[in-house]
Write a protein that holds these residues in place. Structure first.
Motif, PDB file in Angstrom:
ATOM      1  N   LYS A 109       2.637  11.937  20.890  1.00  0.00           N
ATOM      2  CA  LYS A 109       3.235  11.076  22.188  1.00  0.00           C
ATOM      3  C   LYS A 109       3.443   9.787  21.416  1.00  0.00           C
ATOM      4  CE  LYS A 109       4.280  11.052  26.030  1.00  0.00           C
ATOM      5  NZ  LYS A 109       6.293  11.773  26.580  1.00  0.00           N
ATOM      6  N   LEU A 110       1.318   9.215  21.076  1.00  0.00           N
ATOM      7  CA  LEU A 110       1.596   7.626  20.314  1.00  0.00           C
ATOM      8  C   LEU A 110       2.786   7.959  19.844  1.00  0.00           C
ATOM      9  CD1 LEU A 110       0.287   5.433  21.100  1.00  0.00           C
ATOM     10  CD2 LEU A 110      -1.678   6.516  19.409  1.00  0.00           C
ATOM     11  N   ILE A 111       3.144   8.369  18.577  1.00  0.00           N
ATOM     12  CA  ILE A 111       4.425   8.220  18.006  1.00  0.00           C
ATOM     13  C   ILE A 111       5.306   7.595  18.342  1.00  0.00           C
ATOM     14  CG2 ILE A 111       5.761   9.257  16.165  1.00  0.00           C
ATOM     15  CD1 ILE A 111       3.398   8.185  14.855  1.00  0.00           C
ATOM     16  N   GLN A 112       5.994   8.168  19.131  1.00  0.00           N
ATOM     17  CA  GLN A 112       7.159   8.498  20.511  1.00  0.00           C
ATOM     18  C   GLN A 112       6.491   7.005  21.148  1.00  0.00           C
ATOM     19  OE1 GLN A 112       7.068  11.985  22.660  1.00  0.00           O
ATOM     20  NE2 GLN A 112       8.030  13.118  20.807  1.00  0.00           N
TER      21      GLN A 112
ATOM     22  N   ASN B  53       2.674   3.012  22.682  1.00  0.00           N
ATOM     23  CA  ASN B  53       1.888   1.957  23.662  1.00  0.00           C
ATOM     24  C   ASN B  53       0.532   3.237  24.224  1.00  0.00           C
ATOM     25  OD1 ASN B  53       1.000   1.410  26.244  1.00  0.00           O
ATOM     26  ND2 ASN B  53       2.502  -0.690  25.843  1.00  0.00           N
ATOM     27  N   PHE B  54      -0.369   2.881  24.183  1.00  0.00           N
ATOM     28  CA  PHE B  54      -1.975   3.365  24.074  1.00  0.00           C
ATOM     29  C   PHE B  54      -1.625   3.792  25.920  1.00  0.00           C
ATOM     30  CE2 PHE B  54      -3.027   2.859  20.157  1.00  0.00           C
ATOM     31  CZ  PHE B  54      -4.055   3.132  19.591  1.00  0.00           C
ATOM     32  N   SER B  55      -1.478   2.502  26.291  1.00  0.00           N
ATOM     33  CA  SER B  55      -1.455   2.633  27.870  1.00  0.00           C
ATOM     34  C   SER B  55      -0.445   3.503  28.686  1.00  0.00           C
ATOM     35  CB  SER B  55      -1.065   1.538  28.531  1.00  0.00           C
ATOM     36  OG  SER B  55      -1.497   0.673  28.421  1.00  0.00           O
ATOM     37  N   LYS B  56       0.983   3.487  28.010  1.00  0.00           N
ATOM     38  CA  LYS B  56       2.260   4.650  28.260  1.00  0.00           C
ATOM     39  C   LYS B  56       1.345   5.463  28.236  1.00  0.00           C
ATOM     40  CE  LYS B  56       5.648   1.311  28.212  1.00  0.00           C
ATOM     41  NZ  LYS B  56       6.979   1.790  26.871  1.00  0.00           N
ATOM     42  N   VAL B  57       0.909   6.386  27.140  1.00  0.00           N
ATOM     43  CA  VAL B  57       0.307   7.831  26.623  1.00  0.00           C
ATOM     44  C   VAL B  57      -0.634   8.179  27.300  1.00  0.00           C
ATOM     45  CG1 VAL B  57      -0.466   8.749  24.709  1.00  0.00           C
ATOM     46  CG2 VAL B  57       0.913   7.676  23.872  1.00  0.00           C
ATOM     47  N   ALA B  58      -1.568   7.741  27.922  1.00  0.00           N
ATOM     48  CA  ALA B  58      -3.124   7.798  28.448  1.00  0.00           C
ATOM     49  C   ALA B  58      -1.955   7.516  30.664  1.00  0.00           C
ATOM     50  CB  ALA B  58      -3.902   6.408  28.625  1.00  0.00           C
ATOM     51  N   ALA B  59      -1.244   7.289  30.900  1.00  0.00           N
ATOM     52  CA  ALA B  59      -0.482   7.337  31.440  1.00  0.00           C
ATOM     53  C   ALA B  59       0.252   8.854  32.391  1.00  0.00           C
ATOM     54  CB  ALA B  59       0.824   6.472  32.651  1.00  0.00           C
TER      55      ALA B  59
ATOM     56  N   THR C 201      -7.921   6.186  23.029  1.00  0.00           N
ATOM     57  CA  THR C 201      -7.964   5.581  21.675  1.00  0.00           C
ATOM     58  C   THR C 201      -8.928   6.093  20.860  1.00  0.00           C
ATOM     59  OG1 THR C 201      -7.660   3.422  22.524  1.00  0.00           O
ATOM     60  CG2 THR C 201      -9.488   3.258  21.295  1.00  0.00           C
ATOM     61  N   MET C 202     -10.026   6.954  21.746  1.00  0.00           N
ATOM     62  CA  MET C 202     -11.414   7.742  20.956  1.00  0.00           C
ATOM     63  C   MET C 202     -10.461   8.899  19.762  1.00  0.00           C
ATOM     64  SD  MET C 202     -13.528   5.257  21.376  1.00  0.00           S
ATOM     65  CE  MET C 202     -14.831   7.264  20.599  1.00  0.00           C
TER      66      MET C 202
ATOM     67  N   ASP D 217      -1.293  -4.685  16.327  1.00  0.00           N
ATOM     68  CA  ASP D 217      -1.185  -6.678  16.134  1.00  0.00           C
ATOM     69  C   ASP D 217      -1.094  -6.719  17.496  1.00  0.00           C
ATOM     70  OD1 ASP D 217      -0.043  -8.527  15.886  1.00  0.00           O
ATOM     71  OD2 ASP D 217       2.323  -8.017  15.225  1.00  0.00           O
ATOM     72  N   HIS D 218      -2.209  -7.106  17.922  1.00  0.00           N
ATOM     73  CA  HIS D 218      -3.088  -7.833  19.570  1.00  0.00           C
ATOM     74  C   HIS D 218      -2.207  -8.969  19.983  1.00  0.00           C
ATOM     75  CE1 HIS D 218      -5.564  -4.866  19.690  1.00  0.00           C
ATOM     76  NE2 HIS D 218      -6.191  -4.593  18.538  1.00  0.00           N
ATOM     77  N   ALA D 219      -1.732  -9.661  19.218  1.00  0.00           N
ATOM     78  CA  ALA D 219      -1.001 -10.482  19.175  1.00  0.00           C
ATOM     79  C   ALA D 219       0.284 -10.685  19.526  1.00  0.00           C
ATOM     80  CB  ALA D 219      -1.172 -12.191  17.956  1.00  0.00           C
ATOM     81  N   HIS D 220       1.090  -9.422  19.562  1.00  0.00           N
ATOM     82  CA  HIS D 220       2.957  -9.135  19.789  1.00  0.00           C
ATOM     83  C   HIS D 220       2.116  -8.501  20.404  1.00  0.00           C
ATOM     84  CE1 HIS D 220       2.893 -11.661  15.787  1.00  0.00           C
ATOM     85  NE2 HIS D 220       3.889 -12.474  16.957  1.00  0.00           N
ATOM     86  N   LYS D 221       1.349  -7.757  20.729  1.00  0.00           N
ATOM     87  CA  LYS D 221       1.007  -6.359  21.202  1.00  0.00           C
ATOM     88  C   LYS D 221       2.264  -5.121  20.817  1.00  0.00           C
ATOM     89  CE  LYS D 221      -0.623  -8.769  25.608  1.00  0.00           C
ATOM     90  NZ  LYS D 221       0.326  -8.700  27.406  1.00  0.00           N
ATOM     91  N   GLU D 222       1.815  -5.413  19.695  1.00  0.00           N
ATOM     92  CA  GLU D 222       2.660  -3.552  18.683  1.00  0.00           C
ATOM     93  C   GLU D 222       2.003  -3.211  18.234  1.00  0.00           C
ATOM     94  OE1 GLU D 222       5.275  -5.941  16.309  1.00  0.00           O
ATOM     95  OE2 GLU D 222       6.751  -6.968  17.772  1.00  0.00           O
TER      96      GLU D 222
END
Length: 135
Positions: A11-14, A17-23, A33-34, A51-56
């Motif tokens: 799902k993360l590959i698709q 976004n970690f938050s979307k996968v968690a939701a 993350t773990m 890439d935390h600066a660009h949230k990518e």
């Protein structure tokens, strides 16, 4: 390695976004993350560049290669579950094209009846092409 880790990874590959996968899985973001860290540790590589600066989130070549394998693994597990569920069935699905239904099957019915198998048969009488589609 857990199957759920592979599902999160796919799902993360698709989503990338970690938050979307968690939701989507109704778990916390640290759970995802773990899970990814566990997989990266198991394979001693990095699958994602964050890439935390660009949230990518970028997938590494190793991450893409692993994604290909994860897709195959999860697909095979789905097929295995379906096949195992079918083995639990007490019904026998039996396709009868006209030639078999008219000429070859009738002489076999007495033997099937003696073996008490007739009540378990679900017969489908169609042409060969239609039966093949049903498979």
């Amino acid at each position: 390695m857990k199957i759920k880790d592979l599902e999160y990874y796919q799902k993360l590959i698709q989503e990338k976004n970690f938050s979307k996968v968690a939701a989507d899985f109704k778990v916390s973001q640290p759970t995802i993350t773990m899970s990814i860290k566990r997989l990266e540790s198991d394979f001693a590589t990095t699958f994602f560049i964050r890439d935390h600066a660009h949230k990518e989130l970028h997938v590494t070549p190793a991450g893409q290669q692993f994604a290909n394998h994860v897709n195959v693994i999860l697909n095979e597990l789905t097929i295995a579950r379906q096949e195992i569920d079918r083995t639990k069935s007490t019904r026998i699905r039996f396709g009868l094209p006209p030639i078999i239904g008219n000429y070859y099957f009738p002489p076999l019915t007495p033997m099937l009846m003696r073996a008490n198998l007739m009540p378990l048969l679900d017969t489908f009488e169609h042409g060969s092409r239609e039966l093949l589609k049903m498979l």
